[in-house]
Motif scaffolding. Structure first.
Motif, mmCIF file in Angstrom:
data_model
loop_
_atom_site.group_PDB
_atom_site.id
_atom_site.type_symbol
_atom_site.label_atom_id
_atom_site.label_comp_id
_atom_site.label_asym_id
_atom_site.label_seq_id
_atom_site.Cartn_x
_atom_site.Cartn_y
_atom_site.Cartn_z
ATOM 1 N N ALA A 203 0.844 -1.195 0.000
ATOM 2 C CA ALA A 203 0.000 0.000 0.000
ATOM 3 C C ALA A 203 0.877 1.242 0.000
ATOM 4 N N THR A 204 0.867 1.955 -1.111
ATOM 5 C CA THR A 204 1.518 3.265 -1.150
ATOM 6 C C THR A 204 0.462 4.339 -0.906
ATOM 7 N N SER A 206 -0.263 7.158 -2.524
ATOM 8 C CA SER A 206 -1.032 7.606 -3.685
ATOM 9 C C SER A 206 -2.070 6.566 -4.098
ATOM 10 N N ASP A 207 -1.702 5.291 -4.014
ATOM 11 C CA ASP A 207 -2.661 4.236 -4.347
ATOM 12 C C ASP A 207 -3.818 4.233 -3.356
ATOM 13 N N ASP A 210 -6.193 7.142 -4.178
ATOM 14 C CA ASP A 210 -7.033 6.875 -5.348
ATOM 15 C C ASP A 210 -8.180 5.927 -4.996
ATOM 16 N N ARG A 211 -7.840 4.855 -4.306
ATOM 17 C CA ARG A 211 -8.875 3.859 -3.994
ATOM 18 C C ARG A 211 -9.845 4.355 -2.928
ATOM 19 N N ASP A 240 6.114 9.536 -3.630
ATOM 20 C CA ASP A 240 5.190 8.577 -3.037
ATOM 21 C C ASP A 240 5.949 7.805 -1.966
#
Length: 875
Positions: A203-204, A206-207, A210-211, A240
């Motif tokens: 899990a970054t 930025s990801d 977004d989610r 990130d």
């Protein structure tokens, strides 16, 4: 983009959740406790400690801390972290009326209206970021905010030079409140965030962001304004960080972290010789050589754009080399991001002009710069740009002060508190203030050895009058009431039409519009300071800009419908960034004594900045020529609702905003240097320590109005919260004839507890009548003799039973003294109707530019606010 992997480094997570508050009752309490936040802390600790980035010992949980405790733990965590520092906050968030800052409210939070700090027991987000940036060597800092108005933190991050290290995840967009949800579960935002962190995958940040947005949209979650609930992420491009490693990574060796230079790391030495490239690699490198040459040219252009004319080595190491590393890594990618002209010509990035402007002008100047960048004047025959333009803004008084007396620190910041590069921005090539008077103020007081010199155009770029924008439902459409009157007369007419009408202006220290309005408020010669400030008094701090003011008013329909705003006329055409369907329509009134906005083009030259002087001069002149062109920059000013600087006619006379007069007359002349400087000094003095003299009627008739919080002494004690340790105040009791008053507390600074004790134990009702005539004359004389730059106020608390001694010549004497004293008198009448228009208490308050309060008002809150406007608040 390769995210920073902090595994193997010293990481720290500080989880702060305020579920319980000590003060939840009105008038100063927060909205209530937040039981759901208790679940947030447990859930976040659980998911963070299960993913290889943070161990159990790395996560500190801080439930419902007091502000002082929070600060200590935050600094400790910031000092310990070397890789990743994560700071999570859940609780109440609050913003002042101007929405210019976010406050995170801790357990001891209170909200106290007044000119200065409104939010006690709260951490300002700017101070939080400054703390972690200043004390932490962490290579990445992640701040996660789950609170109302979380999105208001985003602009604050942009002011920090070292913001690349800071990644900001906010639960909701700016200026929106959110529901904490079910008390038995985590709050909605944290529940979804934790669920994503708990998945078996890397899990970054930025990801996750977004989610998160996708999940919350799918759930149909909405803010309390009934808009879609949208989490926000603010990071620099390409930055990130890994927050948690999924199950697939468990049991594998922890890889070495991606080397990201920390703020205090030594620069790496040169690499050793590369092996001889293999034939296929030699072919690739040969074919890419032209592109790499373009990348090198791009890198040099980027270096020139981010550096001041004469950079220090510290700036080179902290700014240029990280940029060089990133540019080198992107390599051919930069070529593919559009750095090409016609016929695939490789374009060297153009020289970048830095344009500093007034905050209220920034949208228009930015639009003009955007239009210029793609104009024919700025494009070469090869299709490349000649010049780039970066537009930014800063508080007008800060800019004037820095150019006048801190230009050396701006060019080469010392290791100290004065750092214009940090507080304002990079050294400007061009300055566009909202008034030529700003240039005159700089040059009048500038150091003889200043590092910055100014070359201002003779003519302004455009013109826009500062208008009194009155809600249509309480406005007059009569032309004689919309032009040809002073601001004071217009406000008087407005309040005569609607007793509930109020007036607000933006912050005079932050934007020239607020200062120009203040020139009119203080009147000719700037003598009516106290009256002017009372005309625009409001709870909390003023909005930083005129646009913020117009955007904040619609948050409360009652306020929007009854509040006139001092704003530049062009905003009635160009609008502001909030929902226009909720804003009360307004009519513009044109006060004849308020100077208008006149943006002027100023070329700023810096000592030692001759490295590319000829090229920079050519770029600046090209932008100036386009900006002053009637069919070029003039069209942008026309579209935004400005007038001609020559004849003050609308540049676009076809699309005239509703409520605007085509040719109002007369309009005030340009602002003068002395008038603006005098108004600013007076405004700043008005915000300093104050002086209040209380007259407490202690005659026999007060016996039934003496005890309890609504009695005379109780009201006085409550109002002391508006005074601080630097304020001077005293208490006279008024009963008898010779003398007419006795000193209960001498004028001077006092500890609040001592003052409350003196009033509680020393104030007694006497078997005598009061002589308000003699007491008020003595009080006015006392304050006149102490006259200085302090704000002053007399408070008279009375039941009005002895007003039969305030008639005829005796009343005339008091009214005459009140008109000439310059000291406002707030009369607190403990009887209903005591402030009816013809009553002596009302007439004395009006004559002194004060206020009359009676039993029909909320006396405790109203008197506290009156005192707080003069004092500096609790201290």
């Amino acid at each position: 983009m390769i995210p920073f992997d902090p595994r193997g480094l010293v990481n720290r997570a500080l989880l702060v959740g305020v579920s319980e508050y000590d003060h939840t009752e009105p008038p100063h309490g927060v909205p209530g406790d937040l039981p759901a936040v208790k679940h947030n802390l447990n859930r976040m600790r659980e998911v963070l400690t299960g993913g290889q980035v943070f161990g159990e010992q790395d996560v500190k949980v801080l439930p419902s801390p007091y502000l002082a405790d929070f600060g200590q733990v935050l600094q400790r965590s910031a000092r310990q972290a070397e890789g990743l520092l994560l700071v999570y906050f859940a609780g109440h968030g609050a913003i002042p009326s101007g929405a210019d800052e976010l406050y995170l409210q801790m357990r001891d939070a209170r909200v106290i209206a007044g000119r200065h700090t409104v939010f006690h027991g709260a951490e300002k987000i700017g101070d939080l970021l400054a703390t972690v940036l200043a004390t932490s060597a962490a290579r990445r800092i992640v701040v996660v905010l789950d609170c109302c108005f979380a999105g208001n933190a985003a602009p604050v991050r942009e002011h920090f030079d070292d913001k690349r290290r800071v990644l900001l995840l906010m639960s909701v967009q700016a200026n929106h409140r959110i529901d904490a949800g079910d008390a038995r579960t985590p709050t909605p935002f944290t529940a979804e965030l934790a669920a994503l962190l708990d998945e078996d995958r890397d899990a970054t940040l930025s990801d996750l962001a977004d989610r998160l947005g996708e999940r919350m949209a799918a759930l149909g979650l909405r803010t309390l304004r009934d808009d879609p609930w949208e989490p926000q992420l603010r990071t620099d491009l390409g930055v990130d960080v890994l927050l948690r490693s999924g199950a697939a990574g468990r049991g594998r060796p922890v890889p070495a972290p991606v080397p990201v230079p920390g703020p205090h790391d030594p620069l790496p030495g040169p690499p050793g010789p590369d092996p001889v490239p293999r034939p296929w690699l030699r072919t690739v490198l040969s074919g890419a050589s032209a592109r790499l040459r373009g990348v090198c040219a791009t890198l040099m252009g980027l270096v020139r754009s981010v550096l001041p004319p004469r950079p220090s080595w510290r700036t080179v190491f902290r700014v240029v080399l990280p940029a060089a590393v990133v540019t080198g890594l992107l390599g051919l990618g930069l070529f593919r991001l559009g750095l090409v002209g016609g016929d695939d010509t490789v374009c060297v990035p153009p020289l970048e002009l830095r344009v500093l402007t007034d905050p209220d002008l920034e949208p228009t100047v930015r639009a003009a710069a955007d239009a210029y960048l793609t104009s024919d004047r700025n494009i070469t025959d090869d299709g490349c740009r000649r010049t780039g333009v970066t537009v930014y803004s800063a508080g007008s008084s800060d800019v004037v002060g820095a150019l006048r007396g801190q230009s050396g620190a701006w060019r080469e910041p010392p290791d100290g508190d004065v750092n214009p590069q940090r507080d304002i921005g990079p050294q400007p090539d061009i300055w566009i203030p909202a008034s030529r008077a700003d240039v005159d103020r700089v040059e009048d007081g500038q150091d003889t050895d200043a590092d910055a010199s100014l070359e201002a155009d003779e003519e302004p770029l455009a013109y826009s009058p500062v208008v009194l924008a009155v809600p249509q439902n309480i406005a007059s459409e009569a032309l004689e009431e919309r032009t040809g009157l002073s601001l004071d007369e217009m406000i008087g007419d407005l309040t005569a039409r609607d007793a509930n009408a109020t007036v607000r202006r933006p912050d005079p220290e932050f934007t020239d519009v607020g200062l120009l309005a203040t020139v009119g408020l203080y009147g000719e010669g700037g003598h009516a300071v106290a009256r002017g400030e009372r005309l625009v008094a409001q709870p909390g701090s003023p909005s930083p800009t005129a646009a913020d003011l117009l955007c904040t008013l619609p948050d409360d329909d009652a306020v929007d419908n009854s509040t006139a705003a001092l704003v530049p006329e062009f905003l009635l055409r160009s609008g502001v960034g909030c929902d226009p369907t909720t804003r009360s329509p307004r009519l513009a009134q044109y006060p004849e004594d308020v100077p208008g906005v006149e943006p002027v083009f100023v070329r700023v030259r810096w000592r030692g900045g001759d490295r590319d002087e000829a090229a920079r001069d050519a770029s600046a002149e090209g932008f100036r020529a386009w900006l002053t062109g009637e069919q070029e920059g003039g069209q942008v000013f026309a579209r935004d609702g400005f007038r001609s600087a020559d004849d003050q006619k609308l540049l676009d006379d076809e699309q005239v905003a509703e409520g605007v007069l085509r040719e109002p007359a007369p309009l005030d002349e340009s602002a003068g240097r002395d008038a603006m400087a005098r108004a600013l000094d007076a405004y700043q003095d008005a915000g300093g320590p104050g002086r209040v003299l209380f007259l407490l009627d202690s005659s026999g008739s007060m016996a039934g109005l003496w005890e309890g919080p609504s009695g005379g002494p109780g009201l006085l004690r409550q109002s002391l919260g508006g005074l601080g340790g630097r304020d001077e105040y005293g208490v006279w009791t008024v009963a008898g004839d010779d003398p007419a008053h006795a000193t209960l507390l001498p004028l001077g600074p006092h500890a609040r507890a001592d003052a409350e004790r003196a009033v509680g134990t020393g104030a007694r009702v006497r078997d005598a009548e009061a002589d308000p005539h003699a007491a008020l004359l003595a009080a006015l004389d006392e304050m006149r003799e102490r006259g200085d730059d302090r704000p002053q106020l007399i408070v008279h608390i009375t039941d009005g039973e002895d007003n039969d001694r305030l008639t005829g010549d005796r009343l005339d004497d008091v009214l005459a003294a009140a008109r000439t004293s310059g000291v406002p008198v707030t009369v607190v009448s403990l009887q209903s109707g005591g402030c009816d228009r013809d009553r002596p208490d009302r007439r004395i308050a009006d004559a002194s530019d004060g206020r009359c309060l009676d039993a029909d008002d909320d006396l405790g809150a109203a008197l506290h606010d009156e005192v707080a406007r003069t004092g500096t608040g609790e201290g």
